[in-house]
Design an enzyme around this catalytic site. Structure first.
Site, mmCIF file in Angstrom:
data_model
loop_
_atom_site.group_PDB
_atom_site.id
_atom_site.type_symbol
_atom_site.label_atom_id
_atom_site.label_comp_id
_atom_site.label_asym_id
_atom_site.label_seq_id
_atom_site.Cartn_x
_atom_site.Cartn_y
_atom_site.Cartn_z
ATOM 1 N N LYS B 203 10.710 23.106 9.333
ATOM 2 C CA LYS B 203 11.674 22.586 8.371
ATOM 3 C C LYS B 203 12.747 21.774 9.082
ATOM 4 C CE LYS B 203 15.554 24.013 6.701
ATOM 5 N NZ LYS B 203 16.386 22.809 6.482
ATOM 6 N N GLU B 277 18.212 28.976 19.731
ATOM 7 C CA GLU B 277 19.027 28.096 20.566
ATOM 8 C C GLU B 277 20.210 27.707 19.713
ATOM 9 O OE1 GLU B 277 20.780 25.202 21.721
ATOM 10 O OE2 GLU B 277 19.009 23.904 21.863
ATOM 11 N N CYS B 311 24.713 20.578 21.335
ATOM 12 C CA CYS B 311 25.064 21.997 21.497
ATOM 13 C C CYS B 311 25.539 22.282 22.915
ATOM 14 C CB CYS B 311 23.894 22.879 21.121
ATOM 15 S SG CYS B 311 22.337 22.289 21.754
#
Lengths: 312, 498
Positions: B203, B277, B311
Site C-alpha cells: 500500500k 522503519e 527519516c
C-alpha cells in the site's frame, strides 16, 4: 631564520586556516555541473565569460605577427553579433611591446607571464629583472609563478618574500600569482599556498591555478578550494583577492560551470573581470560559437569564425 | 553587462559580507519529459488494473500548485482480501516454486525497465510528491533501479546468506510505505521480498500513489506472473487491512513512530514477522578539526535534502562550542544560495512540502521554536504564491528541552546545539527516543571509530551524510524501529531461517 620542517610548518598553518576534505569538495563541485542555464541567463553568462578571458599565447614559436592576430581577436572576437572584447591578452615578456602596438590604449589589457615562467627556476634577481622589463615595456598585469620548491619544503617565509619582492617590482601593474596546483599535489596544499600568497599581495591582485604547461590544470575542484580561500580571507581581512583559473577550460559549458561556482561561493561582487578571469585560448571561439547559436538559432560552420587562437 | 576593467584599484569592503544577489538570474529550466499519467488509476491486483469493489476513489494533487493530477482508487477490506488471495495463489502455484535464477531474471528485467522509463518516473514522482526533479532524476529513480539490480543478483544465491541454515520465503508479505520517497521505498520493500521468493501486497502512501501504480505497469511489461506484486492504494484503513489480513505472514512498514506503535499492538499475539522503519531525530556532530566547508555542505545535504522529508535527516546539528559561530555564519551564507520553487525546474534545490497537513505541522513546530526562545534564521527567499512551500530554516541557541530539538519535524528546519567535549556530544546525541542515523565530522580517524561505537544509531556517517547503497543495511535503534533494509541483513528479514 632556519626554515621549519615542512610537516610541522604546514600543520601549524592548517591549525589556523583549516583543511579540505577531498571527497566532500568534489561532491560539492559536481552539483555546479547540474545547473541548467538557459535562454537569457545563458547569453548573460557567455558574454560575461568573454569579458573575462585572458586570451593567451605562450609558445616558443610566437612571433610579433601571431601576437598581432591575437590582439585583433581579443579586441574583436567576432565581426558580427556585438560580442565584447576580452579582458586581456596574455603573452611572454618579449611580446609585450608588440602587443602594446595593437591593444595599447584600448580596453584590452596586456598581461605578461614573468619570473621564468613556467618553472620559476632562475635566480630571484633574474626573475625580478624580467618583471621590471615587462612592466616598463607596457604590461598592465604580471602573471608570476610561485617557488613550488620552497613551498613543498616548508620554506613559507622564502616563498612569501619572493612574492612580496615581485609585488614591489610590479609597481602599478596588477599581479597574478600562479600556484601551479598540479605540482602542489593536494587540496590541502592548494588552500595553504593560496593563503600564503594572499597575505602578501594587494587588494585586486589575483591568485591563479596553473601555467597550463603541466599535465593537469584548472578543475572545478581546485577552483573551488581557491574560491573558498579567497572568501575566508576576504571575510577575515576585508581584502578582496581576484581569481584566475587557467588551462583546460576549453568549452563554453565548462566556463559556465566555473561561473556558477563563483556565483554561489563568492557572490555577485566577483562576477566581473576585475575579480575573475579565465586563462584560455580555445575557449573564446566556443563562447563566440555558442553566442552566435543563441543569436541566430543555429550552429554556424567552423569557418564562420576567425582562426581559433590555439593555433597561434 | 558587467563593466570592463576600471582604472581605479578595487577598494576593500568594510562590510565584509558577500552579496548573493540577482546579478545573474537563472531562467526557468523545466524538465519537459512526459510523465505519461492517466486520469484515473485503478488497483493493481492479480496482474491487471481493476476498479475498487466499492467504486470509491480520491484525488491526488500536485503540492507545487495544488492542482489535481488524477483520481486514485480507494481500496477497502474486500479489495485487500482479493489482493492477498491473488498473492497467496501466485506464491503457491508459481513464484514460491520458481528456481531463484528464474526469479532473478524478472528482477533484472524490472530494473532495466525502470531505467528505460527513468525520466517518465522522475517527472511523475516530482509532480505527485513535490521533490525537486534533480533529486528524483539523480537519486530516487536510479536508486530504485539499483535495488532491483542488487537483489536480482541474490535471487539464486540465497543459500550463501546464512550458510548451514535452511531458508524459506514467508509467503505473502504486506508492506506499507511512506510519501517521502514513494518509488524508492517501494523498491526497498519489493526487491528483497521478490528475490527471497515472497509475493507482495503493497500500500503506497495516500498522497503519493502514482509511481507505485505506474510500477504495476512495469510489472506487466516485465511479464511478471500475475499476483506476485499487488498494489492497493488508499489511506490508513487500507493499510490496516493489509497488515491485519490473515494471509500476510510478514509485515514491513516504513512511516511514523506513532503508526508503528499501532501496528505493533495490532500484531501482538499473531505469529507475523514484523520490521519497522520509523522516525528519527539524527544528530550531525561537527568537531572543531573538521573541514568546515565540507561539513557545512554535509549539514545542508543532511537537513534540506528532499525538503527535510527524510527519516534519517540530520535535524539536530551538534557543533563544538569553539566553532559554533563560524559554522552558523557559513550555514547562513550557504542557504542564501539555495533555490526554492517549482520542483520541475532543474535548478530547484528545495521543492514543495508534500501536503498542506505536513506544512501545517512544520509551521506549528517552527512557531514553538520561536516561542521557546530559539533564534530563527531563514534565507528570506521569495516563495511561489500557490502550493506548499517552506524556506530553509535554521534555529540557533536551541536547548535539549525545546520541541524543535526533540520532535521529528520532517521539514527543512535545522536545530543547532553546541557541545564542549566528546562525552557531551555523545550524551546529547543519544538523548532522544530515536536512533536511526548520525553524522560525525572530524579529521581524526580514531575519533570517528570511537563515536561510531558510542552513538546509538543504525547508521553513522563519517565526514559525509545521506549516503545510501543497496548493499548497506539501513534501520534503527529504539523508537526508530527494528529490522534492516538493504544488504544481506535486509534480505534475511524476508526469509524464515530454520
Amino acid at each position: 631564520m632556519p626554515a621549519a620542517k615542512a610537516p610541522a610548518s604546514l600543520r601549524r598553518l592548517f591549525d589556523e586556516i583549516g583543511t579540505v576534505d577531498h571527497v566532500g569538495i568534489e561532491e560539492r563541485v559536481a552539483k555546479y555541473t547540474t545547473r541548467s542555464i538557459k535562454k537569457k541567463s545563458k547569453i548573460f553568462g557567455l558574454r560575461l565569460a568573454v569579458t573575462m578571458v585572458d586570451l593567451t599565447t605562450l609558445e616558443g614559436k610566437d612571433t610579433p605577427g601571431k601576437v598581432a592576430s591575437l590582439c585583433q581577436k581579443a579586441l574583436t572576437p567576432h565581426d558580427v553579433g556585438d560580442i565584447p572584447s576580452t579582458a586581456a591578452v596574455c603573452v611572454y615578456p618579449v611580446m609585450v611591446k608588440h602587443a602594446k602596438k595593437h591593444v595599447g590604449g584600448t580596453k584590452v589589457k596586456i598581461a605578461s607571464v614573468a619570473t621564468a615562467f613556467p618553472s620559476g627556476q632562475t635566480p630571484l634577481k633574474t626573475r625580478l629583472a624580467e618583471v621590471r622589463t615587462a612592466v616598463s615595456d607596457g604590461a598592465d598585469e604580471i602573471d608570476m609563478v610561485i617557488n613550488r620548491g620552497a613551498f613543498l619544503t616548508g620554506e613559507f617565509g622564502r616563498m612569501q618574500d619572493e612574492i612580496a619582492a615581485v609585488v614591489e617590482a610590479c609597481g602599478d601593474a596588477t599581479l597574478k600569482v600562479i600556484l601551479e596546483v598540479s605540482e602542489l599535489e593536494t587540496y590541502d596544499n592548494i588552500r595553504a599556498a593560496s593563503f600564503l600568497a594572499m597575505r602578501v599581495i594587494r587588494p585586486g591582485d589575483f591568485i591563479k591555478t596553473s601555467t597550463g604547461k603541466t599535465s593537469s590544470n584548472a578543475t572545478l575542484g581546485n577552483n573551488q578550494v581557491m574560491l573558498e580561500a579567497i572568501r575566508d580571507h576576504f571575510l577575515a581581512t576585508g581584502v578582496p583577492i581576484a581569481m584566475k583559473p587557467a588551462g583546460g577550460i576549453r568549452t563554453a559549458k565548462q566556463a559556465l560551470h566555473f561561473l556558477i561556482a563563483v556565483k554561489e561561493t563568492l557572490g555577485d561582487e566577483w562576477l566581473n573581470n576585475r575579480r575573475y578571469r579565465f586563462g584560455a585560448s580555445a575557449l573564446l571561439n566556443d563562447l563566440v560559437r555558442q553566442l552566435e547559436k543563441e543569436r541566430t538559432g543555429a550552429y554556424q560552420a567552423p569557418w564562420t569564425f576567425s582562426e581559433a587562437t590555439e593555433g597561434y | 553587462m558587467p563593466k570592463t576593467l576600471s582604472k581605479s584599484k578595487p577598494k576593500t569592503n568594510p562590510a565584509r559580507e558577500l552579496v548573493f544577489g540577482d546579478l545573474w538570474q537563472f531562467d526557468p529550466a523545466p524538465e519537459t519529459a512526459d510523465p505519461k499519467l492517466k486520469k484515473k488509476y485503478n488497483l493493481f491486483i492479480n496482474g491487471s488494473f481493476v476498479a475498487p469493489k466499492n467504486g470509491k476513489c480520491f484525488p491526488t494533487i500536485n503540492p507545487a500548485n495544488e492542482k489535481k493530477i488524477a483520481d486514485i482508487a480507494l481500496a477497502d477490506a474486500s479489495d485487500v482480501d482479493a489482493a492477498c488471495k491473488a498473492a497467496q495463489k501466485a506464491f503457491t502455484t508459481v513464484w514460491g516454486k520458481m528456481p531463484g535464477k528464474e526469479r532473478g531474471k524478472y528482477l533484472y528485467r524490472i530494473a532495466r525497465l525502470l531505467q528505460d522509463h527513468a525520466r517518465e518516473f522522475a517527472v511523475a514522482e516530482t509532480m505527485d510528491g513535490g521533490k525537486p526533479i534533480k533529486e528524483s532524476r539523480d537519486f530516487d529513480v536510479p536508486m530504485a533501479a539499483a535495488h532491483f539490480f542488487y537483489h536480482a543478483g541474490w535471487a539464486d544465491k540465497l543459500e550463501f546468506l546464512a550458510p548451514g541454515r535452511q531458508l524459506a520465503p514467508h509467503g505473502v508479505v504486506g508492506q506499507v510505505i511512506p510519501w517521502n520517497f514513494p518509488l524508492l521505498m517501494l523498491a526497498w520493500k519489493i526487491a528483497p521480498a521478490l528475490a527471497a521468493g515472497n509475493c507482495v501486497v503493497l500500500k503506497p502512501a495516500e498522497t503519493t500513489s502514482i509511481t507505485a501504480l505506474k510500477f504495476g505497469e512495469i510489472c506487466q511489461e516485465a511479464g511478471l506472473p500475475n499476483g506476485v506484486v499487488n498494489i492497493v492504494s488508499g489511506a490508513g484503513e487500507t493499510g490496516a487491512a493489509v497488515i491485519n489480513h490473515p494471509l500476510t505472514s510478514k509485515v514491513a512498514f516504513t512511516g511514523s513512530t506513532e503508526v508503528g506503535k499501532i501496528i505493533m499492538r495490532s500484531l501482538a499475539g499473531t505469529d507475523k514477522k514484523l520490521t519497522l522503519e520509523l522516525g528519527g531525530k539524527a544528530a550531525n556532530i561537527v568537531f572543531d578539526d573538521a573541514p568546515l566547508d565540507q561539513a557545512v555542505e554535509g549539514i545542508v545535504n543532511g537537513i534540506f535534502f528532499n525538503q527535510g522529508h527524510v527519516c534519517c535527516a540530520g535535524s539536530r546539528l551538534l557543533v563544538q562550542e569553539s566553532i559554533a559561530d563560524e559554522v552558523l555564519a557559513k550555514l547562513k551564507r550557504r542557504i542564501a544560495t539555495l533555490r526554492v520553487g517549482d520542483p520541475l525546474d532543474k535548478n530547484t534545490d528545495l521543492g514543495a512540502i508534500n501536503s498542506a497537513e505536513q506544512l501545517a505541522k512544520i509551521t506549528d513546530l517552527v512557531k514553538s521554536g520561536v516561542e521557546e526562545g530559539a533564534k530563527k534564521h531563514d534565507n528570506g527567499c521569495k516563495l511561489p504564491s500557490t502550493g506548499f512551500f517552506f524556506r530553509p530554516t535554521i534555529f540557533a541557541n536551541v536547548s535539549m528541552s525545546h520541541r524543535v530539538a526533540r520532535e521529528e519535524i520532517f521539514g527543512p528546519v535545522l536545530s543547532i546545539l553546541t557541545f564542549r567535549t566528546l562525552e557531551e556530544a555523545v550524551e546529547k546525541a543519544n538523548n532522544t527516543a530515536y536512533g536511526l542515523s548520525a553524522g560525525v565530522w572530524t579529521d581524526k580517524g580514531s575519533r570517528i571509530l570511537k563515536m561510531s561505537t558510542l552513538l546509538k544509531a543504525g547508521v553513522v556517517w563519517a565526514n559525509t551524510y545521506n549516503k545510501f547503497d543497496p548493499t548497506s543495511p539501513f534501520g534503527g535503534f529504539k523508537e526508530s524501529g527494528f529490522g534492516r533494509e538493504g544488504g544481506k541483513q535486509g534480505l534475511l528479514d524476508y526469509l524464515r531461517v530454520g
